[in-house]
Design a protein around this motif. Structure first.
Motif, short mmCIF file in Angstrom:
data_model
loop_
_atom_site.label_atom_id
_atom_site.label_comp_id
_atom_site.label_asym_id
_atom_site.label_seq_id
_atom_site.Cartn_x
_atom_site.Cartn_y
_atom_site.Cartn_z
N ILE A 437 0.93 -1.29 0.01
CA ILE A 437 0.01 -0.12 -0.29
C ILE A 437 0.61 1.30 0.18
CG2 ILE A 437 -1.69 1.25 1.24
CD1 ILE A 437 -2.60 -1.44 0.13
N SER A 438 0.56 2.26 -1.06
CA SER A 438 1.50 3.29 -1.01
C SER A 438 1.12 4.11 0.02
CB SER A 438 1.22 4.14 -2.55
OG SER A 438 0.05 4.49 -2.69
N THR A 470 5.00 0.61 4.29
CA THR A 470 6.34 0.58 4.74
C THR A 470 6.62 1.44 6.04
OG1 THR A 470 6.52 2.88 3.52
CG2 THR A 470 7.09 1.05 2.23
N GLU A 471 7.73 1.33 6.49
CA GLU A 471 8.22 1.89 7.78
C GLU A 471 8.07 3.59 7.83
OE1 GLU A 471 12.13 2.45 10.69
OE2 GLU A 471 12.27 1.64 8.93
N SER A 496 1.01 -5.65 7.92
CA SER A 496 2.68 -6.06 7.90
C SER A 496 3.35 -4.62 7.91
CB SER A 496 2.92 -6.71 7.04
OG SER A 496 2.44 -8.11 7.13
N ILE A 497 4.35 -4.14 8.52
CA ILE A 497 5.35 -3.21 8.35
C ILE A 497 6.49 -3.66 7.46
CG2 ILE A 497 7.07 -1.54 9.42
CD1 ILE A 497 4.23 -0.79 10.24
N LYS A 519 8.38 -7.21 8.71
CA LYS A 519 9.16 -7.58 7.63
C LYS A 519 10.55 -6.72 7.60
CE LYS A 519 7.51 -8.86 3.37
NZ LYS A 519 6.97 -8.54 2.17
N ILE A 520 11.64 -7.82 7.47
CA ILE A 520 13.36 -7.38 7.74
C ILE A 520 13.79 -7.07 6.37
CG2 ILE A 520 15.51 -7.53 8.68
CD1 ILE A 520 13.97 -9.80 10.55
N ASP A 521 14.21 -5.74 5.95
CA ASP A 521 14.67 -5.38 4.54
C ASP A 521 15.57 -6.22 4.18
OD1 ASP A 521 14.18 -3.16 2.60
OD2 ASP A 521 16.30 -3.03 2.98
#
Length: 602
Positions: A437-438, A470-471, A496-497, A519-521
């Motif tokens: 999601i933006s 996103t974070e 989810s982040i 979620k780990i980048d």
């Protein structure tokens, strides 16, 4: 514009010609509707209504003094109030006679009022228009019908002058910020170039745009954005000099003309000053708002010999700064032109991609490390251009976000992914589809309603949908984000982040969000087995997610060594090329049926 007066030397013969009003010193009434027009050295007859002359010639400086004469105040040399005599300009040359308005014909108080008007017109203050105030007073307090008519004529003419001045100002200034607009800026640039040639100066143009300003307009309203622009304009004016020109170019774009810079380092200092001013916080109902600027710089004459070219090149440099993430400045370089044309071409095609059925959704499996099962998939957008082939998401996603096209594309991806997952559900596959999601989507007021409508239309149960934010999205307007997340969780959707660890998250906020998955980048996973710092970060993130009772998912897993490291540290879930690259729906389905992987849990 100088008025022309129709005059004649012989009233009976009537040979009429014109003279400039600026050559006239006074006009005397000889008899009814016949006047004698005096220049410095000559005189002529004028056949015109006396009532109309003063108003007609008011802008040229003519004022009625009594029932028999009108004087050009620009030709007044002196006024003797005791004798009631006005001395007018004389023609050049020895012995030239000086003309005057005779004492017998002058109404002393009226002349004094005329002199007050001249003084008031040359004076300005912060309390309004002195001349307009004086005319209003004279019109209301004077009881002489002749002079009341004269003052009224002057008042009407003065109102026209002020209206024309206002129209002229509006034509060349921005209505919101009162800064010069594009038209006036270009005129100033032309004049600046001429002076630069004469005095060997080196002008510079700074073109800057506010990063992500559209988010403020979309989430808080245009009235908030307008207030920010007005405050920013005042702040920017504080760092400009009288010889500079700062203009609002359009929307959230500003442009600054600096008549001379010594070198690039000086221009860089100006750019840093702009960035510093723009980044100051803006207060909105007790909440601090922040924006940054992308700045492009071009120089005369090396980057352009005319205003349009120099402005265009500064604009090009600004977009290069924006492409690099914003909050920076770039000097123009000719190589940027090719990149700009390429970007424009891409943007034009991207706006039509959805309607032309060029957008695709690929799916990458999400694997549960505890049992090795595929429990879901991430829906990833792809652009299949008929000429360019598959366009990299890194190319078109930032462009879509900047242009706003990301919202319709994102909503289409959401609906398509939910519809496809419902088909797989009906085939017996219990999978949770994860959709990115933006920021523009998430911050939209109807976002939650859009999710509900999509689930209702596709028939997918909320438990089989996960939304990835996103974070950086999570940390924008935290209170709003928390409220939205709670609404989504009440519906039953998973959250989810994404890309965690790449931004500036506060752990206290993360705890309050209470999302389902962290979620780990992939940037941390890439070197997790060779870089001690990355290994320590990943280990800490997994431990933290366990403490907060969240699932941990590692992105970009490509090797067995990385997989073993993550399994040993207690990571719950992974995705990456070690299992599968992103696949079209048909290939993903074939993979599911071929491998007969047991279903996972949402």
């Amino acid at each position: 514009m100088v008025q022309k007066l129709p005059v004649t030397r012989d009233v009976k013969r009537g040979d009429v010609f014109t003279i400039d009003s600026t050559d006239v010193v006074k006009i005397d009434l000889i008899k009814d509707k016949l006047y004698l027009v005096h220049t410095k050295s000559d005189q002529f007859y004028l056949n015109l209504s006396f009532d109309a002359i003063e108003e007609w010639l008011y802008e040229d400086g003519f004022r009625m003094l009594d029932t028999h004469n009108i004087v050009n105040v620009n030709q007044i040399v002196s006024y003797d109030s005791d004798r009631g005599r006005i001395a007018l300009s004389a023609a050049e040359g020895d012995g030239a006679a000086q003309k005057s308005a005779t004492a017998a014909r002058i109404h002393k108080q009226h002349v004094m009022n005329i002199m007050k008007m001249l003084e008031a017109r040359s004076r300005t203050d912060d309390n309004g228009e002195p001349l307009a105030d004086l005319l209003t007073e004279l019109t209301s307090t004077n009881d002489n019908p002749l002079f009341v008519r004269s003052y009224t004529a002057m008042q009407l003419s003065e109102e026209r002058r002020r209206a024309n001045a206002k129209i002229n100002h509006l034509a060349f200034h921005d209505a919101l910020t009162n800064l010069p607009n594009r038209m006036l800026f270009q005129d100033r640039v032309k004049a600046c170039f001429e002076e630069a040639v004469q005095h060997q100066r080196k002008p510079a143009i700074l073109f800057f745009d506010l990063d992500r300003f559209k988010v403020i307009n979309d989430t808080l309203g245009h009235h908030v954005g307008d207030s920010m622009l007005q405050l920013l304009a005042k702040r920017l004016q504080s760092i400009t000099r009288p010889e500079d020109t700062l203009a609002r170019f359009s929307g959230d774009e500003f442009i600054w003309l600096i008549p001379h810079v010594n070198d690039r380092s000086e221009a860089a200092d100006y750019a840093r000053e702009v960035a510093k001013v723009v980044s100051k916080p803006y207060d909105h109902e007790g909440q601090e708002l922040f924006v940054t600027a992308s700045i492009g710089v071009s120089f005369y004459p090396e980057d352009g010999m005319d205003p349009d070219t120099l402005i265009k090149h500064a604009d090009t440099a600004m977009y290069r700064a924006k492409e690099k993430g914003g909050d920076s400045f770039e000097f123009y370089h000719p190589d940027m032109n090719f990149r700009s044309l390429e970007r424009l071409h891409l943007e034009t095609h991207l706006r039509k991609a959805l309607s032309r059925d060029q957008i695709r959704v690929f799916y990458q499996p999400l694997v549960n490390l505890e049992d090795g099962n595929i429990f879901g998939m991430e829906a990833l957008v792809r652009w299949e251009h008929p000429e360019l082939g598959l366009v990299s998401p890194g190319e078109f996603i930032p462009l879509a976000e900047e242009t706003g096209v990301i919202v319709p594309i994102g909503n289409w991806v959401l609906r398509t992914a939910c519809m496809q997952n419902k088909r797989w559900y009906d085939m017996g596959h219990r999978l949770c589809v994860s959709v990115n999601i933006s920021m523009q989507q998430f911050q939209h007021p109807d976002f939650v309603a859009t999710i509900q409508e999509t689930l209702a239309e596709t028939g997918l149960e909320p438990a089989w949908l996960a939304l990835e934010i996103t974070e950086s999205v999570a940390m924008k307007n935290v209170n709003f984000v928390m409220e939205t997340i709670e609404e989504l969780k009440r519906i039953g959707v998973h959250i989810s982040i994404d890309d965690f660890g790449t931004g500036y998250s506060s752990l206290s906020y993360l705890k309050r969000f209470r999302v389902h998955t962290l979620k780990i980048d992939r940037s941390f996973i890439r070197d997790v087995t060779t870089d001690e710092d990355n290994a320590a970060i990943v280990t800490a993130l997994i431990a933290m997610s366990q403490q907060m009772k969240m699932r941990s998912l590692a992105e970009g897993v490509e090797t067995v060594e990385q997989l073993n490291f993550l399994r040993e540290r207690g990571c719950n879930e992974v995705q990456g090329y070690i299992f599968s690259k992103p696949l079209p729906a048909e290939q993903f389905q074939a993979m599911l049926e071929k491998t007969s992987v047991p279903n996972g849990q949402p």
